[in-house]
Write a protein that holds these residues in place. Structure first.
Motif, short mmCIF file in Angstrom:
data_model
loop_
_atom_site.label_atom_id
_atom_site.label_comp_id
_atom_site.label_asym_id
_atom_site.label_seq_id
_atom_site.Cartn_x
_atom_site.Cartn_y
_atom_site.Cartn_z
N ARG A 94 -1.47 -52.31 -25.01
CA ARG A 94 -2.68 -51.85 -24.90
C ARG A 94 -3.72 -52.87 -24.80
NH1 ARG A 94 -4.84 -47.08 -27.14
NH2 ARG A 94 -6.63 -47.86 -26.07
N ILE A 95 -4.88 -52.65 -24.01
CA ILE A 95 -6.03 -53.43 -23.90
C ILE A 95 -7.20 -52.44 -24.30
CG2 ILE A 95 -5.19 -55.16 -22.30
CD1 ILE A 95 -6.46 -53.85 -20.11
N GLY A 96 -8.23 -53.21 -24.84
CA GLY A 96 -9.35 -52.32 -25.19
C GLY A 96 -9.37 -52.24 -26.75
N MET A 97 -10.30 -51.31 -27.25
CA MET A 97 -10.40 -51.01 -28.61
C MET A 97 -9.46 -50.19 -29.15
SD MET A 97 -12.62 -52.12 -30.86
CE MET A 97 -14.14 -52.41 -30.12
N LEU A 98 -8.73 -50.26 -30.44
CA LEU A 98 -7.97 -49.66 -30.92
C LEU A 98 -8.17 -49.53 -32.47
CD1 LEU A 98 -6.17 -51.22 -28.65
CD2 LEU A 98 -4.30 -50.51 -29.79
N ASP A 99 -7.83 -48.44 -33.07
CA ASP A 99 -8.17 -47.92 -34.37
C ASP A 99 -6.84 -48.30 -35.09
OD1 ASP A 99 -10.73 -47.14 -33.86
OD2 ASP A 99 -10.18 -45.17 -33.18
N ILE A 100 -7.12 -48.20 -36.51
CA ILE A 100 -6.01 -48.34 -37.45
C ILE A 100 -4.83 -47.25 -37.13
CG2 ILE A 100 -5.12 -48.25 -39.72
CD1 ILE A 100 -7.02 -50.51 -39.13
N GLY A 101 -3.61 -47.55 -36.95
CA GLY A 101 -2.63 -46.54 -36.66
C GLY A 101 -2.09 -46.65 -35.14
N ASP A 102 -3.20 -47.11 -34.35
CA ASP A 102 -2.66 -47.04 -32.88
C ASP A 102 -1.49 -47.88 -32.49
OD1 ASP A 102 -4.89 -44.79 -32.50
OD2 ASP A 102 -6.30 -46.43 -31.56
N PRO A 103 -0.80 -47.73 -31.67
CA PRO A 103 0.18 -48.39 -31.09
C PRO A 103 -0.57 -49.44 -30.20
CG PRO A 103 1.05 -46.21 -30.83
CD PRO A 103 -0.53 -46.15 -31.21
N ALA A 104 -0.15 -50.80 -30.30
CA ALA A 104 -0.77 -51.84 -29.71
C ALA A 104 0.49 -52.25 -28.58
CB ALA A 104 -1.09 -52.94 -30.39
N LEU A 105 1.59 -52.19 -29.03
CA LEU A 105 2.81 -52.59 -28.15
C LEU A 105 4.00 -51.97 -28.58
CD1 LEU A 105 4.35 -54.61 -26.46
CD2 LEU A 105 4.78 -56.27 -28.45
N VAL A 106 4.43 -51.14 -27.15
CA VAL A 106 5.52 -50.26 -27.40
C VAL A 106 6.52 -50.68 -26.37
CG1 VAL A 106 6.34 -47.82 -26.79
CG2 VAL A 106 4.11 -48.22 -28.16
N CYS A 107 7.82 -50.94 -26.78
CA CYS A 107 8.97 -50.94 -26.12
C CYS A 107 10.10 -49.99 -26.38
CB CYS A 107 9.61 -52.45 -26.49
SG CYS A 107 8.19 -53.69 -25.96
N ALA A 108 10.79 -49.74 -25.31
CA ALA A 108 12.10 -48.95 -25.45
C ALA A 108 13.21 -49.42 -24.56
CB ALA A 108 11.71 -47.62 -25.45
N ILE A 131 -0.62 -45.42 -25.71
CA ILE A 131 0.74 -45.42 -25.27
C ILE A 131 1.57 -44.95 -26.53
CG2 ILE A 131 0.62 -47.26 -23.72
CD1 ILE A 131 1.11 -49.31 -25.94
N SER A 132 2.77 -44.37 -26.50
CA SER A 132 3.21 -43.92 -27.49
C SER A 132 5.20 -44.02 -27.39
CB SER A 132 3.24 -42.21 -27.53
OG SER A 132 4.11 -41.63 -26.71
N VAL A 133 5.68 -44.26 -28.41
CA VAL A 133 7.21 -44.60 -28.47
C VAL A 133 7.85 -43.25 -27.69
CG1 VAL A 133 9.00 -44.68 -30.03
CG2 VAL A 133 7.01 -45.90 -30.54
#
Length: 159
Positions: A101-115, A19-21
């Motif tokens: 997000r659910i699942g595996m994330l790396d450093i810097g990955d967005p986990a929660l995005v809201c707008a 996901i992304s801003v």
């Protein structure tokens, strides 16, 4: 008095895909919005003084519905507040986008995005802030942290 929904939930999901801003902002932007406020909660490389390698987010089977309900409830409450003090022409719509997000994330990955987009910045900031708080408090998602030293820790899995 218009009957159209002044609060529109554009997106309220859990996502196994990135996901992304930028994606969130593009989805809520409109010609009537004088403000677009966004939030991106990203995976950081440390927690509690320990170096973090990566994270994994797990969700309860009901989490998809809880996410949708949390966002819909916030929109309904905000709508009721606005309708209670409404005078004059119909107010401009407020648009809300949220994904975790659910699942595996790396450093810097967005986990929660809201707008959130609104006619004015005060409302956009307030709704976005409340949205983030409620998702973090109410949606049953647990974080598994994998540390550089090989240890693993669950966060939010019952305390």
């Amino acid at each position: 008095m218009g009957t159209e929904a002044a609060f529109e939930v554009v997106n309220a999901v859990l996502s196994a895909e990135p996901i992304s801003v930028d994606q969130a902002i593009a989805a809520v932007e409109s010609d009537t919005a004088g403000a677009v406020v966004s939030f991106s909660g990203v995976v950081r490389n440390h927690d509690g003084g320990k170096a973090v390698e990566r994270l994994s987010y797990s969700a309860h089977p009901t989490a998809h519905q809880v996410m949708a309900d949390v966002v819909a409830r916030l929109a309904a409450e905000q709508q009721a507040q606005r309708d209670g003090g409404a005078t004059g022409p119909s107010p401009q719509p407020v648009r809300i986008w949220a994904a975790h997000r659910i699942g595996m994330l790396d450093i810097g990955d967005p986990a929660l995005v809201c707008a959130v987009s609104a006619a004015h910045r005060g409302q956009a900031f307030a709704v976005c802030s409340e949205l983030v708080d409620r998702i973090k408090e109410q949606v049953p998602i647990w974080k598994e942290q994998f540390f550089v030293d090989g240890t693993v820790e669950w966060v939010g899995a019952g305390s």
